[in-house]
Motif scaffolding. Structure first.
Motif, PDB file in Angstrom:
ATOM      1  N   ASP A  16      39.610  45.512  48.726  1.00  0.00           N
ATOM      2  CA  ASP A  16      40.290  44.665  47.539  1.00  0.00           C
ATOM      3  C   ASP A  16      39.767  45.699  46.328  1.00  0.00           C
ATOM      4  O   ASP A  16      38.714  46.234  46.145  1.00  0.00           O
ATOM      5  N   LEU A  18      40.046  45.393  42.001  1.00  0.00           N
ATOM      6  CA  LEU A  18      40.324  44.490  40.824  1.00  0.00           C
ATOM      7  C   LEU A  18      41.258  45.257  39.919  1.00  0.00           C
ATOM      8  O   LEU A  18      41.096  46.433  39.376  1.00  0.00           O
ATOM      9  N   VAL A  21      40.959  41.659  34.441  1.00  0.00           N
ATOM     10  CA  VAL A  21      40.499  40.236  34.218  1.00  0.00           C
ATOM     11  C   VAL A  21      40.836  39.955  32.696  1.00  0.00           C
ATOM     12  O   VAL A  21      40.561  40.638  31.770  1.00  0.00           O
ATOM     13  N   ALA A  38      42.433  36.591  36.944  1.00  0.00           N
ATOM     14  CA  ALA A  38      42.051  38.257  37.366  1.00  0.00           C
ATOM     15  C   ALA A  38      43.448  38.098  38.196  1.00  0.00           C
ATOM     16  O   ALA A  38      44.122  37.593  38.681  1.00  0.00           O
ATOM     17  N   VAL A  40      44.357  40.926  41.625  1.00  0.00           N
ATOM     18  CA  VAL A  40      43.660  41.920  42.320  1.00  0.00           C
ATOM     19  C   VAL A  40      44.640  42.433  43.363  1.00  0.00           C
ATOM     20  O   VAL A  40      45.655  41.577  43.748  1.00  0.00           O
ATOM     21  N   SER A  53      46.762  36.625  41.942  1.00  0.00           N
ATOM     22  CA  SER A  53      46.291  36.272  40.870  1.00  0.00           C
ATOM     23  C   SER A  53      45.341  35.045  41.080  1.00  0.00           C
ATOM     24  O   SER A  53      45.815  34.377  41.955  1.00  0.00           O
ATOM     25  N   SER A  60      33.782  35.533  38.721  1.00  0.00           N
ATOM     26  CA  SER A  60      33.660  35.774  39.765  1.00  0.00           C
ATOM     27  C   SER A  60      34.603  34.657  40.840  1.00  0.00           C
ATOM     28  O   SER A  60      35.073  35.178  41.723  1.00  0.00           O
ATOM     29  N   ILE A  63      38.282  36.117  40.440  1.00  0.00           N
ATOM     30  CA  ILE A  63      38.437  37.283  41.225  1.00  0.00           C
ATOM     31  C   ILE A  63      38.582  36.754  43.024  1.00  0.00           C
ATOM     32  O   ILE A  63      39.414  37.166  43.646  1.00  0.00           O
TER      33      ILE A  63
END
Length: 170
Positions: A16, A18, A21, A38, A40, A53, A60, A63
């Protein structure tokens, strides 16, 4: 998305990335409430990728939700060695992207959100341009739009009802 080829994640290891954010604010009577959103991109770097999303009070958690969402939306993208089979345009909302195959050793010539998507798919040599809106969510969706329009020689032969040799020899 039309023309999509969804993939079931059975035993493939996904990496994954990122992309972005954002801190989102909700103003109400008691003051401001902050949460995070977020986006990803996940992929096996071998032609399978997806995006998702997530929103939550903590970064965290947002995510983690985005990764779970991305794993539910995996697509198979046809690759030709280390690049894409042909040029393609993609669009979503105000974002426009252009992808062009490149010779071996060129690398991924793309910026930001597009780079994360292309690396997750497993493209190693490509020339890419993002036009219009640079909103990461829209750029990711426009890039997937372009990637999902790609067709390899086998798909073209099947669609036309001819053999693979006839595709290349006219």
């Amino acid at each position: 998305m039309k023309n999509s080829r969804k993939v079931k994640p059975s035993g493939i290891e996904l990496i994954d990335r990122l992309v972005a954010v954002n801190r989102v604010t909700n103003v109400n009577k008691g003051g401001r409430t902050f949460s995070f959103s977020a986006i990803v991109v996940v992929g096996d770097e071998n032609g399978t990728a997806g995006f998702g999303s997530g929103k939550s009070k903590g970064v965290s958690e947002a995510i983690a939700k985005a990764v779970d969402d991305a794993k539910k939306n995996l697509y198979h993208i046809p690759l030709l060695k280390s690049t894409i089979p042909h040029e393609e345009n993609g669009k979503f909302s105000g974002s426009r992207v252009f992808l062009r195959p490149a010779s071996s050793g060129t690398g991924v010539i793309a910026g930001g959100a597009m780079r994360a998507v292309l690396e997750s798919v497993g493209v190693q040599d490509v020339l890419a341009k993002s036009k219009g809106s640079s909103n990461p969510q829209n750029v990711v969706k426009a890039t997937f739009d372009a990637l999902l329009k790609l067709r390899d020689a086998k798909q073209i032969a099947k669609t036309r009802g001819i053999s693979l040799d006839q595709v290349f020899n006219g």
